[in-house]
Write an enzyme that holds these catalytic residues in place. Structure first.
Site, mmCIF file in Angstrom:
data_model
loop_
_atom_site.group_PDB
_atom_site.id
_atom_site.type_symbol
_atom_site.label_atom_id
_atom_site.label_comp_id
_atom_site.label_asym_id
_atom_site.label_seq_id
_atom_site.Cartn_x
_atom_site.Cartn_y
_atom_site.Cartn_z
ATOM 1 C CB SER A 84 -0.968 0.003 1.180
ATOM 2 O OG SER A 84 -0.290 -0.252 2.382
ATOM 3 C CG HIS A 136 -3.973 -0.641 -1.996
ATOM 4 N ND1 HIS A 136 -4.551 0.580 -2.271
ATOM 5 C CD2 HIS A 136 -3.598 -0.597 -0.696
ATOM 6 C CE1 HIS A 136 -4.510 1.338 -1.195
ATOM 7 N NE2 HIS A 136 -3.943 0.650 -0.215
ATOM 8 C CE LYS A 190 -7.382 0.534 1.232
ATOM 9 N NZ LYS A 190 -6.472 -0.379 1.880
HETATM 10 C C1 LIG Z 1 -6.524 -0.605 3.299
HETATM 11 C C2 LIG Z 1 -5.920 -1.921 3.529
HETATM 12 C C3 LIG Z 1 -6.539 -2.851 4.363
HETATM 13 C C4 LIG Z 1 -7.757 -2.502 5.164
HETATM 14 O O1 LIG Z 1 -8.897 -2.383 4.382
HETATM 15 P P1 LIG Z 1 -10.147 -1.540 4.926
HETATM 16 O O2 LIG Z 1 -11.282 -2.081 4.149
HETATM 17 O O3 LIG Z 1 -9.846 -0.108 4.668
HETATM 18 O O4 LIG Z 1 -10.254 -1.823 6.398
HETATM 19 C C5 LIG Z 1 -5.960 -4.095 4.485
HETATM 20 N N1 LIG Z 1 -4.828 -4.410 3.824
HETATM 21 C C6 LIG Z 1 -4.193 -3.527 3.014
HETATM 22 C C7 LIG Z 1 -2.957 -3.949 2.300
HETATM 23 C C8 LIG Z 1 -4.727 -2.260 2.858
HETATM 24 O O5 LIG Z 1 -4.082 -1.379 2.078
#
Ligand SMILES: *Cc1c(COP(=O)(O)O)cnc(C)c1O
Length: 394
Positions: A182, A210, A241
């Site tokens: 990320s 992502h 996302k």
């Molecule tokens: C954003 C993210 C999460 C968490 O996801 P949410 O739905 O925002 O709680 C988990 N793993 C990675 C790699 C992320 O970038």
């Protein structure tokens, strides 16, 4: 009057301020869109995970409105008591088909999906072999499980092999990587790690937060991108996302999902999604399947913006995705650059320790399918101007 027993927290906050790590929250007015208004200022928004513009897609908005009219605003309970709606089951079936797996369980967030799953599957007798840049929710899941944690350097498959080799054959092992990292925007070495997992009998897990909606056919993720179907035991995806709404899910075998229905603590002890969230996620799957132009546009914009940053001379690391870091080093420089860009109408949030290493502070940029070329060219012009002013580039 008693003295505030939490006053020691001020010491921590003062230290953050000294290191330039104290950040004020930017407040969004109106929609989370490619061009948005934060703190009363209209900016090109390069800080959102809304890759495809789905947060404001008319089909998702309408689906959510219809669901509220028909079902109200809350589910009333956790999934395992009375909070499982027919729509929740439909979303899990749709996601299973989308991911080409037997079954899926949806959690309230990607964070809950990761932490809840790792903590449920492992015990303190087991070992996790984890990339050093894996997401915090994986790390928390490992801690909650009380399993041993062996960290390997970022994407270093040989180091992971060495760790696996030294563990007893009888010990249960979980090999885990992010699909897309990320903060770097690079990809986990899935085919190589799958081979390792097969060789050493480890459970293979990929966190595709992502990658969901970005990589693979119709955005089905890195397992599809790398043609690793059937080789990853546990896939985590997010609905928060690119999918544009909220939630996380685990995709795998029927056995895995039935087990998580009984043992994953966020599933058992935290209320399920309201109808509007689930309806919007279902509409998002329709859009992913019928409007491929968003993903194409996202990649078009990504290539344009990345090339522009590189031409200006910025260090963009090893990114292979629409996440392009602009690595500047000092946290204070990153904060200054982000604030100056913001004044010039470009929002690229600065990220420092502990999210990234102390000497790798950066601005993280994410383009969206809904940015216009003018938006991106303007952002590049401002990056060039501010980067030169601060001596980040020549
Ligand atoms: C954003 C993210 C999460 C968490 O996801 P949410 O739905 O925002 O709680 C988990 N793993 C990675 C790699 C992320 O970038």
């Amino acid at each position: 009057m008693r003295t505030d027993p939490l006053s020691f927290l001020n010491t921590e906050l003062d230290s953050l301020k000294q290191q330039g790590l104290f950040r004020k929250l930017r407040v969004l007015e109106g929609e989370a869109a490619a061009h948005a208004t934060f703190d009363h200022k209209s900016v090109v928004n390069l800080s959102s995970n809304n890759y495809l513009g789905l947060t404001t897609h008319p089909k998702l908005k309408q689906a959510a409105l219809d669901a509220v009219s028909k079902y109200g605003v809350g589910s009333g309970s956790v999934r395992t008591i009375s909070g499982t709606l027919e729509m929740h089951m439909e979303l899990e079936r749709r996601l299973a088909a989308f991911k080409h797996v037997e079954a899926v369980v949806v959690f309230q967030s990607g964070f809950a999906a990761n932490a809840g799953t790792v903590a449920a599957v492992l015990t303190k007798e087991d070992v996790v072999i984890s990339d050093e840049l894996n997401h915090a929710s994986i790390i928390d899941g490992c801690r909650l499980s009380r399993a041993g944690i062996k960290v390997f350097p970022h994407k270093d498959v040989d180091a992971a092999r060495k760790i696996l080799k030294e563990l007893p054959a009888t010990q249960r092992k979980l090999l885990i990587t992010d699909g897309v990292f990320s903060m770097e925007g690079d990809l986990g070495p899935l085919p190589e790690l799958c081979s390792l997992a097969e060789e050493y009998g480890a459970i293979m897990m990929v966190d595709d937060a992502h990658a969901s909606g970005v990589f693979g056919s119709n955005g089905s993720g890195t397992v599809d991108h790398f043609r690793c179907h059937g080789r990853v035991d546990i896939q985590v995806g997010t609905l928060s996302k690119a999918v544009g709404v909220l939630g996380g899910y685990v995709a795998g075998s029927r056995t895995l999902i039935d087990f998580l229905y009984h043992r994953a603590r966020p599933f058992l002890f935290s209320t399920s999604h309201p109808p509007a969230v689930t309806a919007a996620c279902l509409a998002a799957l329709d859009v992913l399947e019928t409007e491929p132009q968003w993903i194409e546009k996202l990649w078009d914009n990504t290539r344009f913006f990345k090339a522009g940053l590189e031409r200006l001379g910025f260090n963009t690391g090893l990114s292979e995705s629409p996440i392009t870091p602009v690595i500047v080093g000092e946290a204070a420089t990153a904060a200054k650059m982000s604030d100056t860009l913001f004044e010039h109408g470009v929002f690229a949030q600065s990220i420092g320790f502990p999210t990234v290493a102390r000497d790798k502070a950066r601005l993280r940029t994410i383009v969206a399918a809904t940015h216009t070329r003018e938006d991106l060219q303007y952002a590049l012009d401002m990056f060039g101007k501010v980067g030169r002013e601060l001596g980040v580039i020549q």
